[in-house]
Design a protein around this motif. Sequence first.
Motif, mmCIF file in Angstrom:
data_model
loop_
_atom_site.group_PDB
_atom_site.id
_atom_site.type_symbol
_atom_site.label_atom_id
_atom_site.label_comp_id
_atom_site.label_asym_id
_atom_site.label_seq_id
_atom_site.Cartn_x
_atom_site.Cartn_y
_atom_site.Cartn_z
ATOM 1 N N ARG A 11 0.843 -1.198 0.000
ATOM 2 C CA ARG A 11 0.000 0.000 0.000
ATOM 3 C C ARG A 11 0.877 1.247 0.000
ATOM 4 N NH1 ARG A 11 -1.633 -3.318 4.033
ATOM 5 N NH2 ARG A 11 -3.690 -4.307 3.885
ATOM 6 N N TYR A 12 0.393 2.262 -0.676
ATOM 7 C CA TYR A 12 1.011 3.586 -0.580
ATOM 8 C C TYR A 12 -0.021 4.496 0.062
ATOM 9 C CZ TYR A 12 3.571 7.799 -1.803
ATOM 10 O OH TYR A 12 4.268 8.995 -1.740
ATOM 11 N N SER A 14 -3.242 4.985 1.788
ATOM 12 C CA SER A 14 -4.451 4.158 1.819
ATOM 13 C C SER A 14 -4.689 3.432 0.496
ATOM 14 C CB SER A 14 -5.670 5.034 2.140
ATOM 15 O OG SER A 14 -5.835 6.053 1.162
ATOM 16 N N GLU A 15 -3.846 3.710 -0.504
ATOM 17 C CA GLU A 15 -4.039 3.119 -1.826
ATOM 18 C C GLU A 15 -3.320 1.777 -1.925
ATOM 19 O OE1 GLU A 15 -3.374 4.225 -6.554
ATOM 20 O OE2 GLU A 15 -2.586 5.533 -4.988
ATOM 21 N N ILE A 17 -1.488 -0.809 -3.976
ATOM 22 C CA ILE A 17 -0.755 -0.850 -5.240
ATOM 23 C C ILE A 17 -0.599 -2.281 -5.733
ATOM 24 C CG2 ILE A 17 1.357 -0.148 -6.423
ATOM 25 C CD1 ILE A 17 -0.290 2.171 -5.318
ATOM 26 N N GLU A 211 -4.594 -3.009 -12.011
ATOM 27 C CA GLU A 211 -4.950 -2.412 -10.719
ATOM 28 C C GLU A 211 -4.363 -3.211 -9.561
ATOM 29 O OE1 GLU A 211 -9.196 -2.147 -10.859
ATOM 30 O OE2 GLU A 211 -9.192 -0.460 -12.277
#
Length: 252
Positions: A11-12, A14-15, A17, A211
């Motif tokens: 994760r970066y 809250s995203e 990856i 994604e």
Amino acid sequence: MILDVQGVRFRYGSEVILDGITFSARRGEVVIILGPNGAGKSTLLRCLDGLTRPDEGTILLDGRPLAALDGPSRARAVGYVPQRPEAAGLIAFDAVLLGRRPYFGSRVSQKDLRRVDAVFRTLDMEHLALRPLDAMSGGELQKVTLARALAQEPSLLLLDEPTSNLDMKNQVEILSLLRHIARGHDMAVVATLHDLNLAFRFGDRFLFLKEGRIVQALNDRSGLSADLVEEVYGLSVDVGHHQGLPFVVPKG
């Protein structure tokens, strides 16, 4: 098996990856990672090199956890070729010699020099040995960067878009070299590519990412389909065959 990746998530903020990436790479084979921009391909390579640590999952090199290896041990096991090689103020021989740093400590040995000489011969680039990097073409600079990784004598070679900004001749030459290196040096090669036709000409196994997830993993070329390409890239294509190899042509 050289590389075993199980359930890697990154994760970066809250995203997410990378989400649950699982695959393996064996000696003598070329694994190609495919997918659109932003799919997580480069981040995955950085996790495999230890430059980025995943939030979850395990990465094993020859059965050993990557996270447990110290810097020099990891550098001896994994060679990494970034997408944009730097043209520092060095001649090619010295740039390739830097690949031996995990071995020579404070002094360069005759073994290190012989290894660098051998890499130049293997890649048929002796004529570039004394040329400054900033006087090289893109294809020549990519060869030097690849040579530096090979000088490390890794068991796993990672390459991020090794054919970017190269003409067709140099693209074919670089990918032919990678296949020869995997076979001849008994190492695993994992590379990201955008060009599906080049990928399916030179690769052995294929991962399609979108994604941050693996949409499909193919163990050979036979699984490539127009539906798969449309699902991953959002593009309608036709898939044909020439001399036993698949090729992709966009519709319209």
